[in-house]
Design an enzyme around this catalytic site. Structure first.
Site, PDB file in Angstrom:
ATOM      1  N   VAL A 296       0.757  -1.150  -0.008  1.00  0.00           N
ATOM      2  CA  VAL A 296      -0.070  -0.087   0.059  1.00  0.00           C
ATOM      3  C   VAL A 296       0.895   1.210   0.026  1.00  0.00           C
ATOM      4  O   VAL A 296       0.527   2.431  -0.595  1.00  0.00           O
ATOM      5  CB  VAL A 296      -1.116  -0.130   1.188  1.00  0.00           C
ATOM      6  CG1 VAL A 296      -1.543   1.400   1.421  1.00  0.00           C
ATOM      7  CG2 VAL A 296      -1.967  -1.073   1.067  1.00  0.00           C
TER       8      VAL A 296
ATOM      9  N   GLN B  84       2.260   1.991  -3.300  1.00  0.00           N
ATOM     10  CA  GLN B  84       1.211   2.424  -4.336  1.00  0.00           C
ATOM     11  C   GLN B  84       0.664   3.976  -4.128  1.00  0.00           C
ATOM     12  O   GLN B  84       0.323   4.640  -4.897  1.00  0.00           O
ATOM     13  CB  GLN B  84      -0.103   1.398  -4.555  1.00  0.00           C
ATOM     14  CG  GLN B  84      -0.961   1.741  -5.497  1.00  0.00           C
ATOM     15  CD  GLN B  84      -0.358   1.721  -7.054  1.00  0.00           C
ATOM     16  OE1 GLN B  84       0.862   0.893  -6.974  1.00  0.00           O
ATOM     17  NE2 GLN B  84      -1.008   2.465  -8.157  1.00  0.00           N
ATOM     18  N   GLU B  85       0.487   4.144  -2.831  1.00  0.00           N
ATOM     19  CA  GLU B  85       0.071   5.219  -2.417  1.00  0.00           C
ATOM     20  C   GLU B  85       0.782   6.566  -2.380  1.00  0.00           C
ATOM     21  O   GLU B  85       0.523   7.418  -3.058  1.00  0.00           O
ATOM     22  CB  GLU B  85      -0.646   5.207  -0.769  1.00  0.00           C
ATOM     23  CG  GLU B  85      -1.690   4.338  -0.496  1.00  0.00           C
ATOM     24  CD  GLU B  85      -3.042   5.252  -1.140  1.00  0.00           C
ATOM     25  OE1 GLU B  85      -2.968   6.499  -1.438  1.00  0.00           O
ATOM     26  OE2 GLU B  85      -4.198   4.528  -1.022  1.00  0.00           O
ATOM     27  N   SER B  86       1.981   6.398  -2.146  1.00  0.00           N
ATOM     28  CA  SER B  86       3.145   7.591  -1.998  1.00  0.00           C
ATOM     29  C   SER B  86       4.321   7.444  -2.550  1.00  0.00           C
ATOM     30  O   SER B  86       5.209   8.254  -2.793  1.00  0.00           O
ATOM     31  CB  SER B  86       3.245   8.087  -0.721  1.00  0.00           C
ATOM     32  OG  SER B  86       4.029   6.835  -0.020  1.00  0.00           O
TER      33      SER B  86
ATOM     34  N   TYR C 121      -5.481   0.217  -8.651  1.00  0.00           N
ATOM     35  CA  TYR C 121      -5.117   0.461  -7.400  1.00  0.00           C
ATOM     36  C   TYR C 121      -4.903  -0.962  -6.884  1.00  0.00           C
ATOM     37  O   TYR C 121      -3.826  -1.478  -6.236  1.00  0.00           O
ATOM     38  CB  TYR C 121      -5.689   1.386  -6.578  1.00  0.00           C
ATOM     39  CG  TYR C 121      -5.245   1.470  -5.178  1.00  0.00           C
ATOM     40  CD1 TYR C 121      -4.504   2.464  -4.894  1.00  0.00           C
ATOM     41  CD2 TYR C 121      -5.742   0.625  -4.380  1.00  0.00           C
ATOM     42  CE1 TYR C 121      -3.985   2.545  -3.556  1.00  0.00           C
ATOM     43  CE2 TYR C 121      -5.459   0.782  -3.034  1.00  0.00           C
ATOM     44  CZ  TYR C 121      -4.647   1.808  -2.661  1.00  0.00           C
ATOM     45  OH  TYR C 121      -4.208   1.738  -1.201  1.00  0.00           O
TER      46      TYR C 121
END
Length: 642
Positions: free
Chosen positions: A490, A493-495, A600
């Site tokens: 996560v 993928q997020e940041s 995502y």
């Protein structure tokens, strides 16, 4: 002569920080004393730039110009120049503004309004007026610097009727009715009725379409544009609630309000209604998409048509449809996997297994699914980046790279990013390889990932999938019961491991938490004030992991559903599950209504698999591999619907 010991880099960093604070506080004597000590410090040019930025007025134009000439490669020189040009415009120095814009073209896009006004003052008034009209029609904002030009624009007879109605159409489409009422200029009683009708159309499209005004049918381009905007707006709103009604109304309107078929207006509207129906998992959308003319068909429409066949368990049509796709599209891992899936459903295991095995040779979501179907080990193909030591040394000595490292040491990550990108703006693949090695050595994971990608080093998994913040990740995993791999998946993928990441919507930090969500989670786990420290990796990872774990517990312990809820919100995932239950996780993920969320979820699951490999752990299967079933075998009460 007394011996003077050279200042250490740590002392220089401290003096630089103090000098910046003194400048901000206008303690100029203290600032001057500290600045003298920093003559050879890599970041000292910033003090000159900030000093000029603070003193922008009509008295220091020469000093600003000299500073910009002295430090052209410092990214914040661009900020100084932009602020200076704005100041010149405010002082009506349009010749100087035009000169700066001419020699620095990138400023034109950043200062579009000033560029138009400067052009007008420079004598190219016709083109400037045309551009001014475009901005007015497109609802762009104007500042006080364009007041004189605005007055001249009005004196020339603007806005024209066409310009005015173009602006009205844009405002009405956004529901900005007060802005329409505030517009100057004449409007007939009939025109007011049309706008009143549009307002009602937005409130109740189905009822309003039954009372379409017969007066709204002149052949004037303005009225055609108005009619089309109203129809498109109304049908779009109706389709949100009921695509079937929207599609039926579209057929009626095509007869009642025919437009020139060559403009493709109704075809475009039909496509949008069909896609909306598909995203709501209405399998009738497959036929609507099939009926579109070829010019309206695209990779997006074909993808959703294929997904409708999946939802209908029509493996024969899915297979036929995939094999009719454009060759390049058909060869994508996604469609090769689903081709194998359809073949297996049709009983052709030999061909299906050959396709699954071929897809499994890659690395990614569909490759991992293919490997699972075949019971094969995942393919990772890790490689070390082969960067030239000489190139690494050369890059490390570049002034911009040196400044980037200093900003990193000072924990000013955005400034470090700007220097890094400026220093590597024209880098070739070999230079990017060296940059990836440097960033990795500096413990700068987000730039190591980006550099490896730009170098084309897609198999450099140690750089592309870093194990940073390991202590915090392992602690959060222990607290929540999540696997460390899913947390890292996560974060990536997020940041992309950017601890200072801030989205346009306000999501913050490594796991991109919204303050409201973070506050809720912090209260639940009794982390006092945690929501106020979202740029702290420790706090962000802890809060984000607890939220992800909550989503996983809420949605049947499925990482796919938890990731979807993390991205799109649990209320949406709940709606999707209520609307359409599925027999397999693959189909559920493939038919997620939002493209962003689907991508995502797939990326998080693939990332987690790579991170399991990086930790030398046995990989967890994404979905239980089960027989592909026919519709008649599915019951809505089955516990295996996911």
């Amino acid at each position: 002569m007394p011996f003077t010991q050279a200042a250490t880099i740590e002392q220089q960093r401290d003096w630089f920080t103090q000098a910046h604070r003194a400048l901000d506080a206008h303690h100029m004597d203290r600032y001057a004393t500290l600045k003298k000590k920093l003559a050879d410090y890599p970041l000292s040019p910033y003090l000159d730039i900030w000093e000029q930025r603070k003193a922008i007025s009509g008295k220091n134009d020469a000093e600003i110009a000299a500073t910009l000439e002295l430090f052209p490669d410092i990214p914040e020189s661009d900020d100084l120049r932009k602020a200076w040009v704005k100041s010149l415009a405010e002082r009506s120095k349009w010749k100087e503004v035009a000169n700066q814009l001419e020699h620095h073209p990138r400023l034109k896009s950043k200062l579009a309004e000033l560029a138009i006004v400067a052009e007008w003052h420079s004598g190219n008034q016709e083109h400037a007026m045309t551009e001014f009209s475009k901005r007015w029609v497109n609802l762009d904002k104007f500042s006080g610097t364009s007041i004189s030009m605005h007055k001249a624009w009005l004196r020339q007879g603007h806005p024209t009727s066409e310009e005015r109605w173009s602006r009205i159409i844009k405002l009405a489409g956004k529901g900005h009715w007060r802005d329409i009422e505030a517009l100057d200029g004449p409007m007939s009683k009939q025109q007011k009725k049309w706008l009143h009708y549009w307002r009602n159309l937005q409130k109740n499209p189905q009822s309003a379409f039954a009372r379409w005004p017969s007066s709204l049918s002149p052949s004037s381009p303005v009225y055609t544009a108005l009619s089309q905007a109203m129809i498109s707006d109304g049908l779009t709103r109706l389709a949100r609630k009921d695509p079937l009604q929207a599609y039926a109304m579209l057929q009626q309107l095509q007869t009642r309000m025919p437009f020139d078929s060559s403009d493709g207006f109704y075809d475009e509207v039909a496509k949008e209604i069909a896609l909306r129906a598909a995203r709501q998992h209405m399998t009738v959308a497959a036929g609507w998409l099939e009926q579109l003319p070829d010019r309206q068909k695209s990779a997006e429409t074909r993808a959703w048509q294929a997904r409708m066949y999946m939802l209908d368990y029509d493996w024969a049509k899915l297979l036929q449809f995939i094999e009719a796709m454009p060759t390049e599209e058909q060869q994508e891992d996604r469609w090769q996997y689903w081709r194998g899936y359809a073949l297996q459903a049709r009983g052709d295991n030999e061909k299906a297994n050959a396709i699954f095995a071929a897809v499994a040779n890659g690395r990614g979501y569909y490759s991992f699914l293919g490997a699972e179907r075949m019971g094969l080990p995942y393919s990772f193909d890790n490689e070390q980046i082969a960067a030239s030591p000489a190139m690494i040394r050369e890059l490390e000595q570049r002034s911009g790279v040196i400044r980037a490292r200093e900003w990193l040491a000072l924990k000013s990550y955005s400034k470090a990013d700007r220097e890094w990108y400026a220093a590597l703006a024209a880098a070739n693949p070999d230079e990017w390889k060296a940059a990836a090695v440097i960033a990795s050595a500096w413990e700068w994971p987000e730039q190591a990932i980006r550099a490896a990608y730009r170098a084309g080093a897609m198999n450099a998994l140690e750089e592309r999938f870093p194990l940073h913040y390991q202590k915090d990740v392992l602690l959060a995993a222990k607290e929540t019961g999540l696997s460390p791999a899913s947390i890292w998946g996560v974060i990536r993928q997020e940041s992309l491991f950017n601890r200072q990441a801030l989205s346009p919507a306000g999501a913050r930090g490594l796991m991109q938490l919204m303050p409201k969500t973070a506050k809720m989670v912090a209260k639940k786990i009794r982390l006092h004030g945690g929501h106020e420290a979202l740029f702290s990796p420790r706090v962000n990872i802890r809060l984000g992991s607890h939220y992800l774990a909550d989503m996983k517990a809420r949605f049947y312990d499925q990482l796919a559903l938890a990731a979807a809820a993390y991205n799109a919100g649990p209320h949406r995932v709940k709606q999707w599950l209520e609307r359409t239950p599925f027999d397999t996780g693959e189909i559920w993920v493939e038919t997620i209504p939002f493209n962003e969320t689907r991508h995502y979820v797939q990326q998080v699951m693939a990332n987690a698999t790579v991170y399991e490999w990086r930790q030398q752990q046995a990989p967890t299967r994404k979905f239980p591999v089960q027989a592909i079933v026919e519709p008649s075998q599915i019951t809505l009460n089955s516990p295996d619907l996911l």
